[in-house]
Design a protein around this motif. Structure first.
Motif, PDB file in Angstrom:
ATOM      1  N   ASP A   1       3.006   4.863 -17.814  1.00 21.94           N
ATOM      2  CA  ASP A   1       2.286   4.319 -16.766  1.00 21.94           C
ATOM      3  C   ASP A   1       1.467   5.558 -16.059  1.00 21.94           C
ATOM      4  N   PRO A   2       0.562   6.183 -16.323  1.00 22.97           N
ATOM      5  CA  PRO A   2      -0.202   7.213 -15.414  1.00 22.97           C
ATOM      6  C   PRO A   2      -0.884   6.902 -14.128  1.00 22.97           C
ATOM      7  N   TRP A   3      -1.217   5.772 -13.967  1.00 26.24           N
ATOM      8  CA  TRP A   3      -1.695   5.044 -12.788  1.00 26.24           C
ATOM      9  C   TRP A   3      -0.635   5.100 -11.478  1.00 26.24           C
ATOM     10  N   ARG A   4       0.539   4.804 -11.785  1.00 25.08           N
ATOM     11  CA  ARG A   4       1.434   4.389 -10.796  1.00 25.08           C
ATOM     12  C   ARG A   4       1.689   5.558  -9.758  1.00 25.08           C
ATOM     13  N   TYR A   5       1.634   6.861 -10.230  1.00 24.05           N
ATOM     14  CA  TYR A   5       1.726   7.927  -9.313  1.00 24.05           C
ATOM     15  C   TYR A   5       0.352   8.753  -9.238  1.00 24.05           C
TER      16      TYR A   5
ATOM     17  N   GLU B   1      14.476  -0.950 -17.729  1.00 17.79           N
ATOM     18  CA  GLU B   1      14.892  -0.107 -16.763  1.00 17.79           C
ATOM     19  C   GLU B   1      13.788   0.170 -15.528  1.00 17.79           C
ATOM     20  N   ASP B   2      12.499  -0.477 -15.963  1.00 19.89           N
ATOM     21  CA  ASP B   2      11.593  -0.341 -14.966  1.00 19.89           C
ATOM     22  C   ASP B   2      11.705  -1.611 -14.228  1.00 19.89           C
ATOM     23  N   THR B   3      12.475  -1.643 -13.101  1.00 17.68           N
ATOM     24  CA  THR B   3      12.584  -2.772 -12.294  1.00 17.68           C
ATOM     25  C   THR B   3      11.641  -3.179 -11.108  1.00 17.68           C
ATOM     26  N   ARG B   4      10.734  -2.111 -10.985  1.00 18.84           N
ATOM     27  CA  ARG B   4       9.524  -2.131 -10.070  1.00 18.84           C
ATOM     28  C   ARG B   4       8.431  -3.266 -10.556  1.00 18.84           C
ATOM     29  N   TYR B   5       8.450  -3.594 -11.803  1.00 19.58           N
ATOM     30  CA  TYR B   5       7.541  -4.409 -12.234  1.00 19.58           C
ATOM     31  C   TYR B   5       8.081  -5.526 -13.286  1.00 19.58           C
ATOM     32  N   ASP B   6       7.634  -6.655 -13.184  1.00 16.88           N
ATOM     33  CA  ASP B   6       8.231  -7.657 -14.277  1.00 16.88           C
ATOM     34  C   ASP B   6       6.966  -7.780 -15.267  1.00 16.88           C
ATOM     35  N   TRP B   7       7.044  -6.936 -16.387  1.00 16.37           N
ATOM     36  CA  TRP B   7       5.955  -6.868 -17.375  1.00 16.37           C
ATOM     37  C   TRP B   7       6.046  -7.954 -18.238  1.00 16.37           C
TER      38      TRP B   7
ATOM     39  N   THR C   1       0.933  -1.318  -0.005  1.00 18.05           N
ATOM     40  CA  THR C   1       0.098   0.054   0.183  1.00 18.05           C
ATOM     41  C   THR C   1       0.800   1.188   0.190  1.00 18.05           C
ATOM     42  N   LEU C   2       1.997   1.302   0.809  1.00 16.06           N
ATOM     43  CA  LEU C   2       2.745   2.303   0.929  1.00 16.06           C
ATOM     44  C   LEU C   2       3.379   2.670  -0.496  1.00 16.06           C
ATOM     45  N   GLY C   3       4.061   1.591  -1.041  1.00 18.40           N
ATOM     46  CA  GLY C   3       4.742   1.645  -2.206  1.00 18.40           C
ATOM     47  C   GLY C   3       3.779   2.125  -3.311  1.00 18.40           C
ATOM     48  N   ALA C   4       2.413   1.642  -3.250  1.00 23.25           N
ATOM     49  CA  ALA C   4       1.693   2.251  -4.448  1.00 23.25           C
ATOM     50  C   ALA C   4       1.273   3.650  -4.321  1.00 23.25           C
TER      51      ALA C   4
END
Length: 188
Positions: free
Chosen positions: A143-147, A158-164, A13-16
């Motif tokens: 990705d406009p949702w992320r923030y 380079e987007d290491t937060r997600y494994d697409w 939750t905090l990360g999102a």
């Protein structure tokens, strides 16, 4: 076990809900340059148009979706019927549809999903732009949702937060799992 699950949920939750990275310089031009760098055959005018639309359409969707909260809180409002749209797949679907309207000759649009196999994380969808004929793995995540309505973009690698994973792959796997759960009709 419950305490560990609660800690994991709190971290997710905090990360999102984290604040977006600070903007520096002309973000539209930086995105246009990144798109342009995807290949030597990309039309600079198309790269510029795609970047402008990605930012302006994100701003338009913020108004249409009535974004006033971080992503997970907004998701809860959408799921309760208090907001019209704004789940990650809404953003991905709408951005992809809008950019496809441009009929780019040197750019392709893709869709991807992350966390589909992770029971501790919520699925996340995004749109990806690449050079014509290239895979999403060679593209730029939009990705406009992320923030919460602030456009995040990055080369996928380079987007290491997600494994697409390609959306088609995830949906086909889910379809196969549903078919496997069906019980065959008894022989007559």
């Amino acid at each position: 076990m419950i305490r560990a699950l609660a800690c994991v949920l709190a971290l997710v939750t905090l990360g999102a809900c984290a604040a977006p990275p600070p903007s520096t310089g002309d973000e539209v031009q930086r995105l246009a340059s990144e798109i342009q760098s995807l290949g030597p055959d990309i039309d600079p005018a198309e790269a510029n148009r795609a970047a402008r639309i990605a930012y302006s359409y994100t701003a338009q969707l913020v108004q249409e979706y009535e974004i006033t909260d971080p992503p997970l809180i907004h998701n809860a409002k959408v799921n309760k019927g208090l907001r019209p749209r704004g789940l990650c797949w809404h953003w991905a679907e709408d951005i992809e549809r809008r950019l496809k309207q441009e009929n780019f000759q040197t750019l392709d649009m893709h869709r991807a999903i992350a966390n589909a196999d992770n029971p501790l994380r919520i699925d996340h969808s995004t749109a990806i732009i690449s050079a014509r004929g290239e895979s999403l793995y060679d593209g730029v995540v939009l990705d406009p949702w992320r923030y919460g309505g602030v456009l995040f973009w990055s080369p996928l690698q380079e987007d290491t937060r997600y494994d697409w994973v390609p959306r088609e792959v995830v949906l086909e796997k889910r379809r196969q799992e549903q078919v496997a759960r069906l019980k065959p009709y008894p022989a007559q």
